[in-house]
Design an enzyme around this catalytic site. Structure first.
Site, short mmCIF file in Angstrom:
data_model
loop_
_atom_site.label_atom_id
_atom_site.label_comp_id
_atom_site.label_asym_id
_atom_site.label_seq_id
_atom_site.Cartn_x
_atom_site.Cartn_y
_atom_site.Cartn_z
N LYS A 17 0.56 -1.41 0.00
CA LYS A 17 -0.04 -0.05 -0.13
C LYS A 17 1.00 1.30 -0.10
CE LYS A 17 -3.97 -1.86 0.42
NZ LYS A 17 -5.12 -1.99 -0.57
N GLU A 31 -9.48 6.06 3.05
CA GLU A 31 -10.28 4.88 3.79
C GLU A 31 -9.64 3.66 4.12
OE1 GLU A 31 -10.07 4.99 0.49
OE2 GLU A 31 -9.43 2.98 0.09
N SER A 56 1.77 -9.59 -0.93
CA SER A 56 1.50 -8.24 -0.61
C SER A 56 1.74 -7.25 0.67
CB SER A 56 -0.05 -7.88 -1.22
OG SER A 56 -1.03 -8.87 -0.48
#
Ligand SMILES: Cc1ncc(COP(=O)(O)O)c(C=O)c1O
Lengths: 239, 390
Positions: free
Chosen positions: B87, B109, B375
């Site tokens: 991210k 969010e 990830s």
């Protein structure tokens, strides 16, 4: 006389009560009613209409039912009815079928806050050819050249929002709305909606626009009391 | 060109937002298209990715895992990026962009809290104000991340509407955005939302695939046969897929199969959904016959979302990628397996991608090369995992 339009979420009350409500609105001289199509994720709505939406969904308020309702009582409904809802409800119903069924039932048009002018062009063209209104919203951040384009593309009426934000936040400042109205060159009526909450804000709007759309302030009085008479009495007072 | 000038990947994408946001999206698109070509931007992004995020992340050949499955498995170690997931690549990119556009108030969010933490981190580092919307349900199951965000100086805003998960956090972020449109930059956490967001996020996450391509060539002398990534909104997957788009490499996206095929039992949008419109884009979506969005379930909060980015809908329709789902249970087994075999505790989201390896066992030859995008790391998931296995 200028127009007042009342927004009320479909499914909040029984069809029988709604029918009576529509009749009273007509008797009172209300110009049109927007029936809200409840949706699970109403991103343009504040807490009041969100709550109304949830309650209406639980009671089985759907696009299919609202069209069925208008169709069934077509002969006795005297007031013009528009729908207001989110694009996924219409998209999942089938856009062509929606225009066809809604038109056949006597619904005048649909306001879809998450469908901007540029998207689903085929839907807009088809609606226009069948004389089914798709009003467009103009916001305080809409640039001047875009206001012109929106005013041209809109059908039915032009929905002017006087401030940023979701439905239900009370507004008393209509200066920017007044400026925007000057930029709109359109034969369509311009209605101001979002935030009209009392007699004074209503009066301000009536001075500058062709009409006012009242939603949250009306529905809130229904949700708080559970009685449709309460918002109707309030409306009589402020008009 | 993907997407086209209106933001469509084939029939998917677009800008389905309230009018008040249209001008902003236009401004964002113009600014991004201009800034991304400027030298200083590329330089700054690259430098932060290397000196701060710790890129390139390694491509690690997982030998014990490979032995078990019978083909060569490489893990792209996004878990080793700063803050523990991919991210951060996107938040750094968008935060630089926001700052260049003169925006100082950032909203984001978050589901798992990974994007929220990554956004709070990038904002702290670049001196931006950050508000993170998070569903109350997720606040409960990802509590350590809530505290991390607060420590990083972000304001966490609990969302109590709807299903109180990622979908509702996005709804609330959009409502706030609509209300403060002139001042706020919405830093979206996945390759979703109205155009140009899916493409901006894709571009910033493509560093994963660009590195992996270089690394796999160096380590094996060739391109991989298959790339596997988990799909929530679709950012880590599009990031690793995109640089291989024109290559003869198979893409597999793995969705959250949850506990069953029914409503509120999974979050496998591409597996069980159909085209619909939510959060600004036309894409695959889980919704009922009346158009209302279905509640979803996944053991992995970051996959617990009823929508998916438009590029994936396009890949599905054109057959460029395959999408499958694995269950909570399979993901949980993979979580333990990778921990025990390789000493890597994966995020529950990433565990879904690992779990898919099982479906290739006995099908691929021993020379086959598979890259799995790892990830994120699993520290954040211990509570959820221990709760399930107790
Ligand atoms: C570690 C990790 N992987 C994957 C995801 C899923 O998101 P996306 O599909 O955008 O990569 C998340 C989301 O929070 C995450 O935290």
């Amino acid at each position: 006389m200028k127009d007042i339009i009342i927004y009320f979420t479909y499914g909040l009350v029984s069809d029988k009560e709604l029918l009576k409500f529509l009749d009273r609105m007509y008797e009172m001289g209300i110009a049109a009613v927007e029936l809200g199509v409840p949706f699970s994720d109403p991103v343009a709505d504040g807490p009041v209409i969100q709550e109304a939406s949830i309650e209406a969904l639980e009671r089985g308020g759907t696009l299919q039912n609202v069209i069925g309702f208008i169709k069934k009582y077509k002969k006795s409904i005297r007031i013009p009815v528009y729908l207001m809802g989110y694009i996924n409800s219409f998209y999942s119903y089938g856009l062509s079928k929606f225009i066809e069924d809604a038109k056949a039932s006597g619904i005048k048009g649909a306001i879809i806050p998450d469908l901007p002018m540029e998207e689903l062009n085929g839907f807009r063209i088809e609606a226009k050819s069948k004389d089914f209104a798709l009003p467009l919203i103009i916001s305080p951040l809409t640039a001047e050249n875009r206001i012109k384009a929106l005013a041209k593309a809109a059908t039915g009426f032009i929905y002017l929002v006087p401030r940023m934000g979701v439905t239900g936040v009370p507004t008393d400042d209509f200066d920017s709305a007044e400026n925007m109205i000057k930029q709109i060159a359109s034969p369509l009526p311009v209605y101001i909606g979002f935030g009209i909450h009392d007699a004074s804000s209503l009066r301000s709007v009536m001075k500058i626009a062709d009409g006012a759309i009242i939603g949250s302030a009306f529905i809130k009085r229904y949700l708080d009391s559970g009685a449709i008479d309460v918002p109707i009495e309030w409306l009589k007072e402020i008009v | 060109m993907l997407p086209n000038s209106k933001g469509y990947y084939g029939g998917f994408g677009g800008k389905f937002v309230p009018e008040v946001l249209m001008g902003l999206l236009d401004e964002l698109e113009k600014s991004y298209n201009k800034i991304k070509k400027e030298r200083w931007f590329a330089d700054q992004f690259k430098q932060i990715l290397s000196d701060y995020v710790g890129r390139p992340t390694p491509l690690y050949e997982a030998k014990r895992l490979s032995r078990k499955y019978g083909f060569r498995i490489f893990l792209k170690r996004e878990d080793l990026a700063h803050t523990g997931a991919h991210k951060i690549n996107n938040t750094v990119g968008q935060a630089i962009l926001a700052k260049a556009m003169g925006k100082t108030d950032i909203i984001a969010e978050t589901g798992a809290g990974q994007h929220g933490v990554a956004a709070a981190t990038a904002c702290a580092m670049l001196g931006l104000k950050c508000k993170v919307f998070m569903g109350e349900e997720d606040i409960k199951r990802q509590h350590p991340n809530v505290e991390r965000m607060r420590i990083l100086g972000a304001e966490v805003i609990p969302v109590s509407s709807g299903t109180r998960t990622l979908k509702d956090a996005i709804n609330e972020a959009i409502r706030y955005w609509v209300s403060h449109a002139d001042k706020t930059f919405y830093l979206i956490g996945s390759a979703v939302g109205p155009h140009p967001y899916p493409s901006i996020v894709r571009d910033f996450q493509s560093v994963i695939g660009t590195e992996a391509k270089r690394q796999i060539k160096r380590q094996t002398g060739r391109l991989p046969d298959i790339i596997i990534a988990c799909v929530g909104g679709g950012s880590n997957s599009i990031g690793i897929f995109w640089p291989f788009l024109k290559d003869n490499v198979k893409f597999v996206g793995v969705e959250a199969g949850g506990i069953g095929v029914g409503i509120n039992q999974n979050a496998a949008t591409l597996t069980y959904g159909r085209p619909g419109i939510l959060h600004g884009a036309l894409s695959y979506l889980l919704f009922d016959k009346n158009g209302n969005i279905c509640p979803t379930h996944s053991i992995a909060a970051g996959l617990d979302y009823p929508g998916v980015g438009p590029a994936h809908s396009f890949f599905k329709e054109t057959g460029r990628a395959e999408y499958h789902s694995v269950s909570d249970k399979e993901a949980l087994d993979a979580f333990y397996e990778l921990s025990k075999l390789e000493g890597i505790i994966p995020a529950m989201e990433s565990s879904h991608a690992i779990a898919y390896l099982n479906k290739l066992k006995g099908i691929l030859s021993s020379e086959a090369v598979v890259i799995v995008n790892l990830s994120g790391r699993g520290d954040k998931d211990l509570d959820a995992v221990l709760g399930k296995t107790k």
